[in-house]
Structures are given as structure tokens and as C-alpha cells.
Design a protein around this motif. Structure first.
Motif, PDB file in Angstrom:
ATOM      1  N   SER A 186      -3.231  83.496  59.772  1.00  0.00           N
ATOM      2  CA  SER A 186      -3.416  82.380  58.523  1.00  0.00           C
ATOM      3  C   SER A 186      -4.409  81.716  59.066  1.00  0.00           C
ATOM      4  O   SER A 186      -4.825  81.181  60.419  1.00  0.00           O
ATOM      5  N   THR A 187      -5.138  81.266  58.201  1.00  0.00           N
ATOM      6  CA  THR A 187      -6.586  80.542  58.158  1.00  0.00           C
ATOM      7  C   THR A 187      -6.682  79.403  57.302  1.00  0.00           C
ATOM      8  O   THR A 187      -6.176  79.474  56.191  1.00  0.00           O
ATOM      9  N   SER A 188      -7.409  78.185  57.630  1.00  0.00           N
ATOM     10  CA  SER A 188      -7.805  77.066  56.661  1.00  0.00           C
ATOM     11  C   SER A 188      -9.160  76.979  56.906  1.00  0.00           C
ATOM     12  O   SER A 188      -9.688  77.355  57.893  1.00  0.00           O
ATOM     13  N   GLU A 189      -9.704  75.853  56.441  1.00  0.00           N
ATOM     14  CA  GLU A 189     -11.030  75.372  56.815  1.00  0.00           C
ATOM     15  C   GLU A 189     -11.261  75.025  58.525  1.00  0.00           C
ATOM     16  O   GLU A 189     -12.164  75.087  58.770  1.00  0.00           O
ATOM     17  N   ILE A 190     -10.117  74.463  58.697  1.00  0.00           N
ATOM     18  CA  ILE A 190     -10.166  73.860  60.291  1.00  0.00           C
ATOM     19  C   ILE A 190      -9.140  74.321  61.095  1.00  0.00           C
ATOM     20  O   ILE A 190      -9.097  73.759  62.407  1.00  0.00           O
ATOM     21  N   LYS A 191      -8.489  75.526  60.959  1.00  0.00           N
ATOM     22  CA  LYS A 191      -7.816  76.342  61.773  1.00  0.00           C
ATOM     23  C   LYS A 191      -7.526  77.751  61.574  1.00  0.00           C
ATOM     24  O   LYS A 191      -7.477  78.232  60.672  1.00  0.00           O
ATOM     25  N   VAL A 192      -7.516  78.459  62.551  1.00  0.00           N
ATOM     26  CA  VAL A 192      -6.909  79.879  62.574  1.00  0.00           C
ATOM     27  C   VAL A 192      -5.667  80.305  63.610  1.00  0.00           C
ATOM     28  O   VAL A 192      -5.571  79.558  64.602  1.00  0.00           O
ATOM     29  N   SER A 193      -4.667  80.707  62.971  1.00  0.00           N
ATOM     30  CA  SER A 193      -3.514  80.849  63.773  1.00  0.00           C
ATOM     31  C   SER A 193      -3.076  82.316  63.641  1.00  0.00           C
ATOM     32  O   SER A 193      -3.411  83.046  62.682  1.00  0.00           O
ATOM     33  N   CYS A 194      -2.370  82.679  65.070  1.00  0.00           N
ATOM     34  CA  CYS A 194      -2.260  84.268  64.931  1.00  0.00           C
ATOM     35  C   CYS A 194      -0.781  84.343  65.596  1.00  0.00           C
ATOM     36  O   CYS A 194      -0.391  83.503  66.260  1.00  0.00           O
TER      37      CYS A 194
END
Length: 417
Positions: free
Chosen positions: A374-382
């Protein structure tokens, strides 16, 4: 003269010796010419002990009676801390949440603040007293005692700071600020001098336990000047503010992780409008929060989609989905537990290509498969299997150049609320 709110968690006041140290710290701040409001949590393991006692008598108590029980822990803390301040020569008055004017809605166990009427606190401050307030609690309009849920004492402190126009809200914990990751996992994590509300909010939502998301949201909305400091040292803490100074070339500011994640996959769902709304609407109606959602491509009019929930609500979620089979036909449901979510956060990520690729390659180099992203402008999650969580966090911390040259001092067990 400044008006300061100081919040101390359960481990900070967990023993008589620690409470005496906190009392002296409060007196010292007051003698510098400040007006002081203190918010405290229940001492040490008091809340856990109360929960355990309740379970031996009634495995399924009502939410109302649990609120009545759990607020006792904070009331013990405020009375004892006030007595300790008085014994050390200071003036202090204790206030329960409702005495402090904390008005909430009527949802037991996770109430939200709707209004604060701090007249009694202001009167105590004007008479030279330290106002010692029980965190985590309030009262509804119909006079019912309520608790604010996880992170409630942080939220109490920030909300009070906004209500009384405090110059500063200090959150005292067992480490001396916000670190690039949990220093219990990465011993050479680096303390951040300052961090933006948005970055802190992402880290808090993604599992960083130093501040609760609701408290950060409240601070951002009301522009409360927030500082995270240690109860055990006098070191300068971390300022949480609207705009934080970005270090040159640093794209990732922190690494957070969330344990006990479960993934649920629904296979062979008809690709028709309203399917997702029906599934996730039903989960929401049953109080189940959904995090990452991924839908596959459509084949032969059928689609698969997967989502994550907290591990402790997996069975509830499966029950809800089973009840939808007549309304939302599907072929099969698969669930998997024992997962974790690892996230990188930084406002500089948007202007630094290759940040996500480095995360993926670092994780894969450890032989760990990535289940969801999952991503956003200020994070990436795995989302990954839990067995190599610590190795992954340590490796990512080094990969993004976040390691410090010295180890972090951790003063006590992690704060609970």
C-alpha cells in the motif's frame, strides 16, 4: 509565565520512587514560573490487573461496567501524585476526567470528546495549584462515565492543552523523543529533533507507539505545540509541528511496524457494481476496521480481492463475510494470520524516485516474500510474514541511512496509553 500541560504514562508513575521523581519534576517546572496541568495514566499494570480480575468474575461484562472499573486506575494515580506533590512542598489538586470538564459522546470503551469546560482547572491554576487530571476518561451528557479507548491519556492531554490555550503540551514516555523506529528493536535508532504532524500521524497510524493517532490529529487540528520527552532523563525531546525542517537527502524519516495482522481473500466474486460496498459496509457496521485492500483483474466476469484486518478480529470478519454469501456470492474465502505490516514514512519520498524499490529489494534480500503493498505520497507499507520482522526493520533502517552512532537509553516498559 507559560501554561504547560505535562502528560505522564503508566510506567512513569509505576512505583513510589518514580512518582516522587515525577512530582519533583512538576514542582521544578512550576517554580520556573509556569502554570502546570498534569495528565496521568494508571500506574504500571493496574489496568491489566483490573481487566484480569473482571474476567474471573464475568467473562463478558457490559461496556458500561468496564468503563466504571477501568477509570479507577487513573483516579488512584491522580490522588497519589497530588499527595506526593504536597508532601514535597507543592500545591496540587486532583480532578477526574468529568471534574475537569471532559464531555464525551456516550460510546463506552471508545468515547470521543465533544466539549471541554475547564473552569475548575483554571480556578485551581489561578490559586497556585498544579491541576492533576485523570487521563483516558470523561462523562457523557447524561452523566455516564466513559473511557476514550487506546491512547486516551495522550488525547486527554492534547485536548486539554487546546481547551485552555496552553503554550506547550509535553508527552513524557520511556524514551527521550520520537525515533526513526522502535529503539527496542533497533538499538541505534536515531532521535528526530522535530517531525511534522503529517509524518507523525502516518507513523502513529502505522504502529509507532510513542503517540496515539487521535492525539496527533487533535494537535494538528488545534495547532497544539507538542513535545515528546523522557520521564527518566532531562534530554531535549522531539517537537511535533506543522512544518519540520527536512534533512538534505533524507527521504525516509521513520520506519513503523504493526504486529498481529491478518489477510482475508475473497475468491470468485461477481464483477458487478456494489459488491465492495456491500462487503466493506457490512464489516464497518460490525465495527471491523479494514486496512489494505487489493483487487485482482477480472476474468470470466469474476474477481478476487484481499484485505487486511487486525488479527484479533479475523474470526469476526470471517463470520460477517459468511453471512453475506446470499447477497454477495463468492466461490471461496481464504484467511491467513501471523502477518505483520512494515512501513516507511517520509515527506521527502514524493521527490525521491527509487525509495519504494529499495524497500522491496531490501526485504527480498532477506528471503522474505511481500504479500501486499500500500502506498501514499509519504509512506509505503508491505505486509509480510512475522517470523523475520526484526531482521527486516533493522535492514531497512540501515538501507535508508537512519542508523545512529550510539545506542538509545530506554527507561522502562512501553507505555500502554
Amino acid at each position: 509565565m507559560s501554561l504547560i500541560v505535562m502528560k505522564f504514562g503508566g510506567s512513569s508513575v509505576g512505583t513510589p520512587e518514580r512518582m516522587q521523581r515525577v512530582a519533583q519534576r512538576i514542582i521544578d517546572r512550576q517554580q520556573e514560573g509556569n502554570k502546570i496541568v498534569v495528565v496521568v495514566s494508571a500506574m504500571g499494570d493496574t489496568t491489566d490487573d483490573l481487566i484480569d480480575q473482571s474476567k474471573t468474575l464475568n467473562p463478558n461484562p457490559t461496556a458500561r461496567e468496564m468503563d466504571m472499573l477501568l477509570t479507577v486506575g487513573e483516579q488512584i494515580s491522580i490522588a497519589l501524585l497530588s499527595m506526593t506533590i504536597q508532601a514535597a512542598g507543592g500545591k496540587a489538586m486532583s480532578f477526574t476526567g468529568w471534574q475537569a470538564g471532559m464531555k464525551t459522546d456516550s460510546v463506552h470503551g471508545k468515547a470521543k470528546i465533544v466539549d471541554i469546560q475547564p473552569d475548575r482547572l483554571i480556578s485551581a491554576l489561578d490559586s497556585g495549584h498544579v491541576a492533576v487530571v485523570a487521563g483516558f476518561q470523561g462523562a457523557s451528557e447524561d452523566g455516564e462515565i466513559t473511557t476514550l479507548g487506546r491512547g486516551g491519556s495522550d488525547t486527554t492531554a492534547v485536548a486539554l492543552a487546546a481547551a485552555i490555550g496552553a503554550d506547550l503540551c509535553e508527552i513524557y514516555t520511556d524514551v527521550d523523543g520520537v525515533y526513526t523506529t522502535d529503539p527496542r528493536v533497533v538499538k541505534n535508532a536515531r532521535k528526530l529533533n522535530e517531525i511534522s504532524y503529517d509524518e507523525m500521524l502516518e507513523l502513529a497510524h502505522l504502529g509507532a507507539a510513542v503517540l496515539h493517532p487521535r492525539a496527533v490529529e487533535y494537535a494538528k487540528h488545534h495547532n497544539v505545540q507538542l513535545v515528546v520527552r523522557s520521564s527518566f532523563t532531562n534530554n531535549v525531546g522531539t517537537s511535533v509541528k506543522e512544518e519540520a525542517v527536512m534533512e538534505q537527502g533524507v527521504a525516509v524519516r521513520g520506519i513503523a511496524f504493526e504486529k498481529n495482522v491478518a489477510r482475508i481473500t475473497i475468491i470468485g466474486v461477481e464483477d458487478i457494481p456494489g459488491v465492495l460496498a456491500n462487503v466493506f459496509g457490512a464489516l464497518a457496521d460490525n465495527g471491523i476496521d479494514v486496512d489494505i485492500i487489493v483487487q485482482s483483474g477480472v476474468q470470466n466476469g469474476k474477481a478476487d480481492f484481499a484485505f487486511t484486518v487486525a488479527g484479533d478480529v479475523k474470526e469476526n470478519a470471517l463470520t460477517v463475510i459468511e453471512g453475506l454469501k446470499d447477497k454477495v456470492p463468492y466461490q471461496e474465502v481464504i484467511s491467513e494470520g501471523n502477518l505483520v505490516k512494515v512501513s516507511i514514512v517520509g515527506a521527502g519520498m514524493v521527490s525521491n524516485p527509487g525509495v519504494a524499490a529499495k524497500m522491496f529489494s531490501t526485504i527480498s534480500s532477506l528471503g522474505v516474500s511481500i504479500n501486499m503493498v500500500s502506498t501514499s505520497e509519504i509512506k509505503v507499507s508491505c505486509v509480510i510474514a512475522s517470523d523475520k520482522l526484526n531482521e527486516v526493520v533493522v535492514a531497512l533502517h540501515s538501507a535508508y541511512g537512519l542508523d545512529a552512532n550510539e545506542q538509545v537509553f530506554v527507561g522502562g516498559p512501553s507505555e500502554r496509553r
